[in-house]
Enzyme design. Structure first.
Site, PDB file in Angstrom:
ATOM      1  N   HIS A   5      -0.376   1.146   3.278  1.00  0.00           N
ATOM      2  CA  HIS A   5       1.122   1.230   3.792  1.00  0.00           C
ATOM      3  C   HIS A   5       1.364   2.319   4.515  1.00  0.00           C
ATOM      4  O   HIS A   5       0.666   3.441   4.395  1.00  0.00           O
ATOM      5  CB  HIS A   5       1.765   1.466   2.124  1.00  0.00           C
ATOM      6  CG  HIS A   5       3.199   1.556   2.203  1.00  0.00           C
ATOM      7  ND1 HIS A   5       4.287   2.219   2.771  1.00  0.00           N
ATOM      8  CD2 HIS A   5       4.015   0.389   2.029  1.00  0.00           C
ATOM      9  CE1 HIS A   5       5.193   1.758   2.766  1.00  0.00           C
ATOM     10  NE2 HIS A   5       5.357   0.651   2.201  1.00  0.00           N
ATOM     11  N   ASP A  54       3.450  -6.186  -1.917  1.00  0.00           N
ATOM     12  CA  ASP A  54       3.011  -7.491  -1.655  1.00  0.00           C
ATOM     13  C   ASP A  54       1.885  -7.989  -2.573  1.00  0.00           C
ATOM     14  O   ASP A  54       1.696  -9.252  -2.595  1.00  0.00           O
ATOM     15  CB  ASP A  54       2.933  -7.881  -0.360  1.00  0.00           C
ATOM     16  CG  ASP A  54       4.193  -7.584   0.613  1.00  0.00           C
ATOM     17  OD1 ASP A  54       4.166  -6.885   1.439  1.00  0.00           O
ATOM     18  OD2 ASP A  54       5.030  -8.190   0.144  1.00  0.00           O
TER      19      ASP A  54
HETATM   20  C1  SDX Z   1       5.460  -4.085   3.356  1.00  0.00           C
HETATM   21  O1  SDX Z   1       7.222   0.009   5.751  1.00  0.00           O
HETATM   22  C2  SDX Z   1       7.701  -0.356   4.464  1.00  0.00           C
HETATM   23  O2  SDX Z   1       8.380   0.334   3.478  1.00  0.00           O
HETATM   24  C3  SDX Z   1       7.081  -1.704   4.361  1.00  0.00           C
HETATM   25  C4  SDX Z   1       7.332  -2.466   2.926  1.00  0.00           C
HETATM   26  C5  SDX Z   1       8.982  -2.435   2.481  1.00  0.00           C
HETATM   27  O3  SDX Z   1       9.033  -2.460   1.253  1.00  0.00           O
HETATM   28  O4  SDX Z   1       9.497  -2.606   3.494  1.00  0.00           O
HETATM   29  O5  SDX Z   1       6.710  -1.540   1.809  1.00  0.00           O
HETATM   30  C6  SDX Z   1       6.952  -3.740   2.544  1.00  0.00           C
HETATM   31  O6  SDX Z   1       5.522  -4.351   4.755  1.00  0.00           O
HETATM   32  C7  SDX Z   1       4.236  -3.389   2.708  1.00  0.00           C
HETATM   33  C8  SDX Z   1       2.788  -3.847   3.556  1.00  0.00           C
HETATM   34  C9  SDX Z   1       2.706  -5.180   3.719  1.00  0.00           C
HETATM   35  N1  SDX Z   1       1.567  -5.683   4.631  1.00  0.00           N
HETATM   36  C10 SDX Z   1       0.262  -5.560   4.053  1.00  0.00           C
HETATM   37  O7  SDX Z   1      -0.161  -5.561   3.122  1.00  0.00           O
HETATM   38  C11 SDX Z   1      -0.660  -5.896   5.471  1.00  0.00           C
HETATM   39  C12 SDX Z   1      -2.131  -5.261   5.024  1.00  0.00           C
HETATM   40  N2  SDX Z   1      -1.913  -3.740   5.409  1.00  0.00           N
HETATM   41  C13 SDX Z   1      -1.887  -3.498   6.730  1.00  0.00           C
HETATM   42  O8  SDX Z   1      -1.659  -4.211   7.950  1.00  0.00           O
HETATM   43  C14 SDX Z   1      -1.516  -1.827   6.898  1.00  0.00           C
HETATM   44  O9  SDX Z   1      -1.879  -1.240   5.606  1.00  0.00           O
HETATM   45  C15 SDX Z   1       0.019  -1.704   7.083  1.00  0.00           C
HETATM   46  C16 SDX Z   1       0.451  -2.481   8.263  1.00  0.00           C
HETATM   47  C17 SDX Z   1       0.977  -2.032   5.848  1.00  0.00           C
HETATM   48  C18 SDX Z   1       0.252  -0.085   7.455  1.00  0.00           C
HETATM   49  O10 SDX Z   1      -0.377  -0.126   8.749  1.00  0.00           O
HETATM   50  P1  SDX Z   1      -0.760   1.574   9.538  1.00  0.00           P
HETATM   51  O11 SDX Z   1       0.146   2.591   8.628  1.00  0.00           O
HETATM   52  O12 SDX Z   1      -0.500   1.241  10.884  1.00  0.00           O
HETATM   53  O13 SDX Z   1      -2.222   1.688   9.033  1.00  0.00           O
HETATM   54  P2  SDX Z   1      -3.244   2.077   9.949  1.00  0.00           P
HETATM   55  O14 SDX Z   1      -3.578   1.003  10.934  1.00  0.00           O
HETATM   56  O15 SDX Z   1      -3.095   3.230  10.494  1.00  0.00           O
HETATM   57  O16 SDX Z   1      -4.483   2.062   8.879  1.00  0.00           O
HETATM   58  C19 SDX Z   1      -5.274   3.180   8.653  1.00  0.00           C
HETATM   59  C20 SDX Z   1      -6.834   2.477   8.562  1.00  0.00           C
HETATM   60  C21 SDX Z   1      -7.226   1.957   9.517  1.00  0.00           C
HETATM   61  O17 SDX Z   1      -8.685   2.150   9.467  1.00  0.00           O
HETATM   62  P3  SDX Z   1      -9.356   3.133  10.760  1.00  0.00           P
HETATM   63  O18 SDX Z   1      -8.913   2.619  11.947  1.00  0.00           O
HETATM   64  O19 SDX Z   1      -9.121   4.501  10.242  1.00  0.00           O
HETATM   65  O20 SDX Z   1     -11.004   3.035  10.400  1.00  0.00           O
HETATM   66  O21 SDX Z   1      -6.675   1.845   7.270  1.00  0.00           O
HETATM   67  C22 SDX Z   1      -7.020   0.543   7.777  1.00  0.00           C
HETATM   68  C23 SDX Z   1      -6.991   0.240   9.263  1.00  0.00           C
HETATM   69  O22 SDX Z   1      -7.875  -0.397   9.859  1.00  0.00           O
HETATM   70  N3  SDX Z   1      -6.397  -0.203   7.149  1.00  0.00           N
HETATM   71  C24 SDX Z   1      -6.800  -1.503   6.200  1.00  0.00           C
HETATM   72  C25 SDX Z   1      -5.654  -2.098   5.623  1.00  0.00           C
HETATM   73  N4  SDX Z   1      -4.743  -1.305   5.974  1.00  0.00           N
HETATM   74  C26 SDX Z   1      -5.025  -0.283   6.914  1.00  0.00           C
HETATM   75  N5  SDX Z   1      -8.041  -1.886   6.180  1.00  0.00           N
HETATM   76  C27 SDX Z   1      -8.182  -3.270   5.426  1.00  0.00           C
HETATM   77  N6  SDX Z   1      -7.095  -3.656   4.928  1.00  0.00           N
HETATM   78  C28 SDX Z   1      -5.928  -3.382   4.921  1.00  0.00           C
HETATM   79  N7  SDX Z   1      -4.928  -3.837   4.183  1.00  0.00           N
END
Ligand code: SDX
Length: 437
Positions: free
Chosen positions: A316, A373
């Site tokens: 998140h 989710d």
């Molecule tokens: C919602 O914003 C809100 O409030 C949203 C929400 C709402 O009520 O409106 O809460 C609802 O959208 C919840 C999120 C639902 N999405 C998912 O479950 C999809 C999976 N999650 C990711 O796509 C991600 O965590 C996000 C999109 C939710 C957040 O993305 P960020 O903040 O841009 O995270 P990031 O890319 O900076 O991640 C930091 C690290 C990275 O690794 P490194 O490059 O540091 O090695 O964490 C990793 C990312 O690759 N990472 C994940 C991951 N989420 C982040 N790795 C594996 N699985 C994941 N789900």
């Protein structure tokens, strides 16, 4: 557009930040919100220095001051109008939460009754609108239908395009909140090739939705109290979440002066994305793949750690500890299963996956925890909501948040959203006409 006196009280200036711009120092105000959040106010930066800031994905950028919802990602706090989500989840209804978000305080019983009557009155779609469904193919995605139909609703209610005061706003909000249920249910019936079921004026918001989804011309669907409670909780937990992607979209579109329906239709499209509201569908697909033996838990985790795929429902932008909605949804799953005397292997797999991930350094180091989710789809599955409607359910729930944020921006008379950029393309060069290229 009449700007209403209900303006957001501004954050207070508590000091200044001195920034050294390669020899030139600029002093900028530091502001603090009611929960102690602090920001450097850069509204005069470019005018005074020619500099802008750069922040991919707005991770460090506040787009507005808002008094609607507070989220503390470090401590896992979510409050609507100052009220903790844990208290709201237990003792309110979705229409009541909608009014709380729209007006900033829980409504008096009389006002809630009047709003609920509006929701009942506005549940029907204009017959001309009903015919729009004929044009959609049975396999049309319900999010495409929802977004298209929200804009189409405004064609039949031109009065809603001109919101001039709080009463008009409340009427438009009631129409939107009420009709999105009907649109969602009609799109489901259309996909089944079944006749659309009209709303029932004797039913409450959630029961009416489930009636339109699952009743048939020859038999009424009577949801159990547990099922109504579960969907009510689902909608309440999704009702608002400060400046997430889709809510920020509603504000962005509304900032051009676009009407409420156009702004909310755009928000539906933003929510559709798999990284946002579309994730609840991908969680179930991931769990089903593991359950059907196509994948083991460890193989899934290994692929995620090799960055071959995401762990859907994890991570998140704001919550870097627990998402407070998760434990409420996990408990609701158990409650529904117990009340219905059913079980779902996907819940067991989800809990096992959560146990593994929250102890694994890869996820702990990146502060990746389950988000809203992760369990929400399992709850919808238990009620019989079809998989391709999970994000539509999220949209129905988020409707009050989108409307409340659009209205706050409208009341505040916000400036048009127009981010800057740092250009990295070709510098000036002469264009050679095609006959000489
Ligand atoms: C919602 O914003 C809100 O409030 C949203 C929400 C709402 O009520 O409106 O809460 C609802 O959208 C919840 C999120 C639902 N999405 C998912 O479950 C999809 C999976 N999650 C990711 O796509 C991600 O965590 C996000 C999109 C939710 C957040 O993305 P960020 O903040 O841009 O995270 P990031 O890319 O900076 O991640 C930091 C690290 C990275 O690794 P490194 O490059 O540091 O090695 O964490 C990793 C990312 O690759 N990472 C994940 C991951 N989420 C982040 N790795 C594996 N699985 C994941 N789900």
């Amino acid at each position: 557009m009449k700007v209403n006196e209900k303006k957001v009280s501004p954050s207070s200036v508590i000091g200044t930040a001195s920034i050294d711009l390669m020899g030139e120092t600029v002093e900028l105000p530091i502001v603090e919100g009611s929960e102690g959040e602090r920001a450097i106010d850069i509204r005069t930066l470019r005018k005074r220095t020619g500099y802008i800031t750069l922040d991919d994905g707005y991770t460090n950028t506040g787009s507005c001051e808002s008094a609607i919802t507070f989220v503390n990602g470090e401590d896992g706090i979510l409050r609507y109008g100052g009220y903790p989500i844990e208290q709201i989840a237990r003792s309110t209804t979705f229409p009541e939460v909608a009014l709380l978000l729209l007006q900033g305080a829980p409504p008096p019983a009389r006002e809630l009754k009047r709003f609920s009557q509006k929701l009942t009155e506005h549940a029907m779609l204009h017959e001309g609108l009903r015919h729009h469904f004929v044009g959609f193919p049975p396999e049309a995605h319900p999010m495409a239908i929802l977004s298209a139909m929200i804009n189409s609703v405004s064609c039949y209610h031109p009065d809603l395009l001109r919101i001039g005061d709080e009463e008009h706003l409340l009427d438009a909000a009631a129409k939107l909140l009420s009709k999105v249920r009907t649109i969602a249910a009609f799109s489901y019936k259309k996909s089944l090739g079944e006749p659309m079921i009209y709303p029932d004026a004797e039913r409450g918001y959630v029961s009416n939705f489930l009636h339109m989804m699952f009743s048939k011309p020859y038999t009424e669907y009577e949801p159990s109290d547990e099922e109504v409670r579960a969907i009510q909780l689902f909608f309440i937990l999704h009702a608002d979440h400060e400046q997430n992607c889709s809510t920020a979209t509603a504000r962005m579109v509304g900032s051009s002066g676009a009407n409420l329906f156009a702004s909310v239709a755009a928000a539906v499209c933003a929510l559709w994305g798999p990284l946002h509201g579309g994730a609840n569908t991908n969680v179930i697909k991931m769990l089903e793949k593991i359950h059907e033996g196509g994948d083991s838990l460890s193989a899934t985790i290994d692929r995620v750690k090799r960055k071959e795929e995401l762990l859907w429902g994890f991570g998140h932008r704001v919550y870097k500890s627990s998402d407070p909605r998760v434990k409420l949804l996990r408990k609701a799953c158990h409650d529904v299963f117990q009340a219905k005397g059913i079980s779902d292997p996907l819940l067991d797999i989800a809990q096992e996956l959560e146990q593994i991930a929250v102890k694994d350094d890869y996820f702990v180091e990146r502060k990746l925890y389950p988000n809203v989710d992760f369990y929400s789809g399992i709850l919808l599955r238990a009620i019989g909501i079809p998989l391709n409607m999970y994000t539509v359910m999220f949209a129905i729930g988020r409707m009050p948040g989108w409307i409340a944020n659009w209205a706050e921006s409208w009341r505040h008379g916000s400036r048009i959203h127009r981010p800057r950029q740092i250009y990295t393309g070709s510098t000036e060069r002469d264009f050679v006409p095609i006959d000489r290229r």
